[in-house]
Design a protein around this motif. Structure first.
Motif, PDB file in Angstrom:
ATOM      1  N   LEU A  41       0.810  -1.330  -0.093  1.00 31.80           N
ATOM      2  CA  LEU A  41       0.061   0.092   0.119  1.00 31.80           C
ATOM      3  C   LEU A  41       0.754   1.416  -0.032  1.00 31.80           C
ATOM      4  O   LEU A  41       0.566   2.217  -0.522  1.00 31.80           O
ATOM      5  CB  LEU A  41      -0.928   0.001   1.257  1.00 31.80           C
ATOM      6  CG  LEU A  41      -2.215  -1.059   1.005  1.00 31.80           C
ATOM      7  CD1 LEU A  41      -2.866  -1.078   2.476  1.00 31.80           C
ATOM      8  CD2 LEU A  41      -3.034  -0.378   0.198  1.00 31.80           C
ATOM      9  N   SER A  42       1.882   1.165   0.863  1.00 35.55           N
ATOM     10  CA  SER A  42       2.867   2.389   0.816  1.00 35.55           C
ATOM     11  C   SER A  42       3.304   2.445  -0.700  1.00 35.55           C
ATOM     12  O   SER A  42       3.331   3.749  -1.026  1.00 35.55           O
ATOM     13  CB  SER A  42       4.159   2.353   1.852  1.00 35.55           C
ATOM     14  OG  SER A  42       4.953   3.099   1.916  1.00 35.55           O
ATOM     15  N   ASP A  43       3.808   1.902  -1.223  1.00 30.33           N
ATOM     16  CA  ASP A  43       4.159   1.704  -2.654  1.00 30.33           C
ATOM     17  C   ASP A  43       3.105   2.335  -3.660  1.00 30.33           C
ATOM     18  O   ASP A  43       3.335   3.239  -4.385  1.00 30.33           O
ATOM     19  CB  ASP A  43       4.945   0.581  -3.082  1.00 30.33           C
ATOM     20  CG  ASP A  43       6.158   0.074  -2.445  1.00 30.33           C
ATOM     21  OD1 ASP A  43       6.738   0.912  -1.848  1.00 30.33           O
ATOM     22  OD2 ASP A  43       6.415  -1.179  -2.602  1.00 30.33           O
ATOM     23  N   LYS A  55      -2.140   5.382   9.053  1.00 34.17           N
ATOM     24  CA  LYS A  55      -3.436   5.457   8.287  1.00 34.17           C
ATOM     25  C   LYS A  55      -4.182   4.248   8.323  1.00 34.17           C
ATOM     26  O   LYS A  55      -5.342   4.090   8.486  1.00 34.17           O
ATOM     27  CB  LYS A  55      -3.218   5.806   6.886  1.00 34.17           C
ATOM     28  CG  LYS A  55      -2.387   7.112   6.666  1.00 34.17           C
ATOM     29  CD  LYS A  55      -3.219   8.357   7.620  1.00 34.17           C
ATOM     30  CE  LYS A  55      -2.236   9.747   7.337  1.00 34.17           C
ATOM     31  NZ  LYS A  55      -2.814  10.899   8.005  1.00 34.17           N
ATOM     32  N   LEU A  56      -3.463   3.161   8.319  1.00 33.75           N
ATOM     33  CA  LEU A  56      -4.171   1.781   8.307  1.00 33.75           C
ATOM     34  C   LEU A  56      -4.686   1.494   9.666  1.00 33.75           C
ATOM     35  O   LEU A  56      -5.664   1.118   9.974  1.00 33.75           O
ATOM     36  CB  LEU A  56      -2.902   0.752   8.258  1.00 33.75           C
ATOM     37  CG  LEU A  56      -2.725   0.588   6.680  1.00 33.75           C
ATOM     38  CD1 LEU A  56      -1.510  -0.340   6.575  1.00 33.75           C
ATOM     39  CD2 LEU A  56      -3.628   0.181   5.843  1.00 33.75           C
ATOM     40  N   GLU A  61      -9.741   1.184  13.090  1.00 33.66           N
ATOM     41  CA  GLU A  61     -10.204   1.939  14.189  1.00 33.66           C
ATOM     42  C   GLU A  61     -11.494   2.235  13.869  1.00 33.66           C
ATOM     43  O   GLU A  61     -12.626   2.088  14.360  1.00 33.66           O
ATOM     44  CB  GLU A  61      -9.532   2.963  14.825  1.00 33.66           C
ATOM     45  CG  GLU A  61     -10.078   3.318  16.069  1.00 33.66           C
ATOM     46  CD  GLU A  61     -10.344   2.567  17.133  1.00 33.66           C
ATOM     47  OE1 GLU A  61     -11.021   2.735  18.108  1.00 33.66           O
ATOM     48  OE2 GLU A  61      -9.216   1.512  16.939  1.00 33.66           O
ATOM     49  N   ALA A  62     -11.664   2.828  12.654  1.00 31.63           N
ATOM     50  CA  ALA A  62     -12.901   3.156  12.105  1.00 31.63           C
ATOM     51  C   ALA A  62     -13.848   2.175  11.379  1.00 31.63           C
ATOM     52  O   ALA A  62     -14.936   2.386  11.002  1.00 31.63           O
ATOM     53  CB  ALA A  62     -12.636   4.408  11.049  1.00 31.63           C
ATOM     54  N   SER A  63     -13.421   0.754  11.418  1.00 28.66           N
ATOM     55  CA  SER A  63     -13.994  -0.243  11.082  1.00 28.66           C
ATOM     56  C   SER A  63     -14.431  -0.149   9.468  1.00 28.66           C
ATOM     57  O   SER A  63     -15.335  -0.692   8.812  1.00 28.66           O
ATOM     58  CB  SER A  63     -15.477  -0.431  11.665  1.00 28.66           C
ATOM     59  OG  SER A  63     -15.411  -0.811  12.992  1.00 28.66           O
ATOM     60  N   LEU A  64     -13.342   0.289   8.752  1.00 30.48           N
ATOM     61  CA  LEU A  64     -13.394   0.633   7.410  1.00 30.48           C
ATOM     62  C   LEU A  64     -12.502  -0.337   6.587  1.00 30.48           C
ATOM     63  O   LEU A  64     -12.552  -0.535   5.428  1.00 30.48           O
ATOM     64  CB  LEU A  64     -13.150   2.011   6.959  1.00 30.48           C
ATOM     65  CG  LEU A  64     -13.921   2.990   7.265  1.00 30.48           C
ATOM     66  CD1 LEU A  64     -13.589   4.477   7.056  1.00 30.48           C
ATOM     67  CD2 LEU A  64     -15.529   2.984   6.840  1.00 30.48           C
TER      68      LEU A  64
END
Length: 124
Positions: A41-43, A55-56, A61-64
């Motif tokens: 994801l970083s790449d 961000k992950l 934490e936001a359940s997304l």
């Protein structure tokens, strides 16, 4: 630490809105056509790895996002992330407070098995 957003009883609207308001977090969601590691994801998003991990955390934490363990035959397991929702609805209730509804996507048998493996790893 592997987190399951389905284990949450109630979403905190502020946490979900903060996650959706973050440009890097939205970039991560857009990039997740299939499960990916933090490094991938970083790449893909051109975000520093340390920021990607923050961000992950914000998104799980936001359940997304779902966070799960990919079991590898070489014993070097890895954490993969995937989008946990089909739809997010934001509304105002009668008292003008935000209500958040996150419609979770259906999980395959393989995904449920991976979740169970993650739980076993946490408990051992």
């Amino acid at each position: 630490m592997v987190r399951d957003p389905r284990a949450r009883d109630e979403l905190d609207p502020e946490v979900v809105l903060d996650a959706l308001d973050d440009a890097d977090a939205r970039s991560i969601i857009r990039a997740l056509d299939e499960p990916m590691t933090a490094s991938e994801l970083s790449d893909a998003c051109d975000i520093p790895l340390s920021t990607t991990y923050r961000k992950l955390d914000l998104l799980t934490e936001a359940s997304l996002l779902l966070e799960g363990t990919e079991v590898r035959s070489d014993g070097h397991h890895t954490t993969r992330y995937e989008v946990a929702f089909e739809e997010v609805r934001i509304a105002l209730d009668e008292e003008r407070r935000f209500e958040i509804a996150v419609e979770q996507r259906d999980r395959s048998a393989e995904e449920r098995l991976a979740d169970m493996w993650s739980q076993v790893r946490r408990e051992t």
